[in-house]
Design a protein around this motif. Structure first.
Motif, short mmCIF file in Angstrom:
data_model
loop_
_atom_site.label_atom_id
_atom_site.label_comp_id
_atom_site.label_asym_id
_atom_site.label_seq_id
_atom_site.Cartn_x
_atom_site.Cartn_y
_atom_site.Cartn_z
N ALA A 1 -5.55 -0.60 -6.33
CA ALA A 1 -5.24 0.83 -6.29
C ALA A 1 -5.71 1.47 -7.59
O ALA A 1 -5.70 0.82 -8.64
N ARG A 2 -6.14 2.73 -7.47
CA ARG A 2 -6.77 3.37 -8.63
C ARG A 2 -5.96 4.58 -9.11
O ARG A 2 -5.43 5.36 -8.30
N ARG A 3 -5.88 4.73 -10.43
CA ARG A 3 -5.27 5.97 -10.95
C ARG A 3 -6.25 7.10 -10.66
O ARG A 3 -7.42 7.03 -11.07
N PRO A 4 -5.79 8.14 -9.95
CA PRO A 4 -6.73 9.19 -9.53
C PRO A 4 -7.50 9.79 -10.71
O PRO A 4 -6.94 9.95 -11.80
N ALA B 1 0.95 4.14 -2.85
CA ALA B 1 0.66 5.55 -2.50
C ALA B 1 1.79 6.43 -3.02
O ALA B 1 1.57 7.48 -3.64
N PHE C 1 -1.00 6.43 -6.63
CA PHE C 1 -2.34 5.81 -6.69
C PHE C 1 -3.24 6.30 -5.57
O PHE C 1 -2.77 6.78 -4.53
N SER C 2 -4.55 6.15 -5.75
CA SER C 2 -5.52 6.50 -4.72
C SER C 2 -6.44 5.30 -4.46
O SER C 2 -6.33 4.27 -5.14
N GLN C 3 -7.36 5.45 -3.51
CA GLN C 3 -8.34 4.39 -3.16
C GLN C 3 -7.66 3.02 -2.99
O GLN C 3 -8.14 2.00 -3.50
N ARG D 1 0.84 -1.21 0.00
CA ARG D 1 0.00 0.00 0.00
C ARG D 1 0.88 1.26 0.00
O ARG D 1 0.60 2.23 -0.71
#
Ligand code: GLN
Length: 287
Positions: free
Chosen positions: A282-285, A260, A264-266, A256
Motif C-alpha cells: 500500500a502506498r502513501r498517496p 484503505a 493508503f492508496s494503490q 486491504r
C-alpha cells in the motif's frame, strides 16, 4: 559398535521421528549439527563411526525433537534468503513465506525514479531475528535500514546476526512498531507482524507451540497489530512511500480494507508460491 555408524544411527532416528513428515530431514539436520559438518557429509561418509559423546548428544536432540521442539531451536540457527541466522526461543523462526516480502521490497519498480545508488530509508517493524532487515541490507548495502522490535532479547539476537553476516547498514531500535521512528522520512516500511487470532487452535499444535506468542498472535481476529501498524506507518512514510505487510492466507481482503481505512492508496495483494494471499502493498498517496 555397528549401531554408531552414521547411516545406522540416522535410520534409527528417522524411525523415531517418523510421526513428522520431515522426520528424516530433521534427523539429518540434527546429526550434521552434532558433527559440525554440512548435511552432504552424512551421505559421503555413511559408514563413519560416531564416538559415544556424539551418539549421546544426537540422541538427546532427537528426543527433544520428538517432544516437538523445532529443529531451528535445537540447532540454534535457520537459513533465510542466503543468510544463516541465529534463532532463540525469544525470536520467531524465519519462514520461507517471508522471502516473498523481501523479493517485493527489492523490486526496483516499487521506488521508480531513484538513482541506483540513492539512499533509500527503510524500516522493518518487529524484526525478530532481523531476517527481513538483514536480507534487504545484504542486497542493498547503500540502503539506510532501521529494524525495530519491542523485545530486547530479540534485538540482541538480531544484532548478533548482523555482525555474523558482516552487515553494517542496519540500526536496531527498541520500541513498539513506529514509536522509535521519525515522521515523514521513510521510503519503505516492511513488516511480518503477528497475525494469528489468539484463540486459533493452530497455536497449540506443532512447532509454533515453542515460539513466542507475542510474535504470532494478535487479538481476537489476528489483525490488532496490523491495524496499529497501518495507522502509525502512514505519517512515517514520505509521500509515495510504500508499506509492505505479510499476513495470513485468508486475510488479504481484510488487510486491504484496514489499509484503505488508514488512508493508503494503490493497495494490492500478492500471492506466495502456494497461490495464497501473503503480502499486501500500500502506498502513501502522492497528492
Ligand atoms: N520479522 C521477523 C521474521 O519475519 C519476525 C516476525 C515476527 O516475530 N512476527 O521472521
Amino acid at each position: 559398535m555397528s549401531s554408531a555408524r552414521i547411516d545406522v544411527v540416522l535410520a534409527q532416528a528417522s524411525q523415531a521421528l517418523a510421526a513428522s513428515t520431515t522426520g528424516r530431514l530433521d534427523a539429518e539436520l540434527l546429526l550434521a549439527h552434532v558433527l559440525d559438518k554440512p548435511r552432504s557429509y552424512l551421505f559421503t561418509w555413511p559408514e563413519q563411526l560416531l564416538d559415544c559423546a556424539q551418539v549421546a548428544a544426537f540422541r538427546q536432540l532427537v528426543s527433544r525433537r520428538q517432544m516437538g521442539v523445532p529443529v531451528a531451536y535445537l540447532t540454534g540457527y535457520r537459513e533465510f534468503w542466503h543468510l544463516t541466522l541465529k534463532v532463540t526461543e525469544a525470536t520467531l523462526i524465519p519462514r520461507p513465506d517471508t522471502e516473498l516480502l523481501v523479493e517485493l521490497a527489492l523490486n526496483p519498480e516499487l521506488l521508480p525514479g531513484q538513482e541506483p545508488s540513492a539512499t533509500i530509508r527503510v524500516a522493518d517493524l518487529g524484526t525478530g531475528t532481523g531476517a527481513i532487515a538483514l536480507a534487504l541490507a545484504s542486497e542493498q548495502p547503500h540502503w539506510d535500514i532501521v529494524a525495530v522490535d519491542k523485545s530486547p532479547e530479540a534485538l540482541t539476537v538480531a544484532r548478533e546476526n548482523a555482525a555474523n553476516n558482516q552487515i553494517a547498514n542496519v540500526l536496531f531500535l527498541e520500541g513498539s512498531w513506529c514509536d522509535p521512528l521519525t515522521q515523514g522520512a521513510l521510503n519503505l516500511i516492511v513488516s511480518n507482524p503477528p497475525y494469528i487470532a489468539s484463540d486459533d487452535p493452530h497455536l497449540k499444535i506443532g512447532d509454533v507451540r515453542f515460539e513466542p506468542i507475542p510474535a504470532l498472535a494478535s487479538g481476537a481476529d489476528g489483525l490488532q497489530d496490523i491495524r496499529q501498524i497501518a495507522k502509525q506507518s502512514l505519517p512515517c512514510l514520505v509521500t509515495g512511500g510504500w508499506l509492505l505487510l505479510e499476513h495470513g492466507y485468508d486475510q488479504g481482503a481484510l488487510v486491504r480494507a484496514v489499509l484503505a481505512q488508514a488512508g493508503f492508496s494503490q493497495i494490492r495483494t500478492e500471492t506466495d508460491l502456494a497461490g495464497h494471499d501473503r503480502v499486501t502493498l500500500a502506498r502513501r498517496p502522492v497528492g
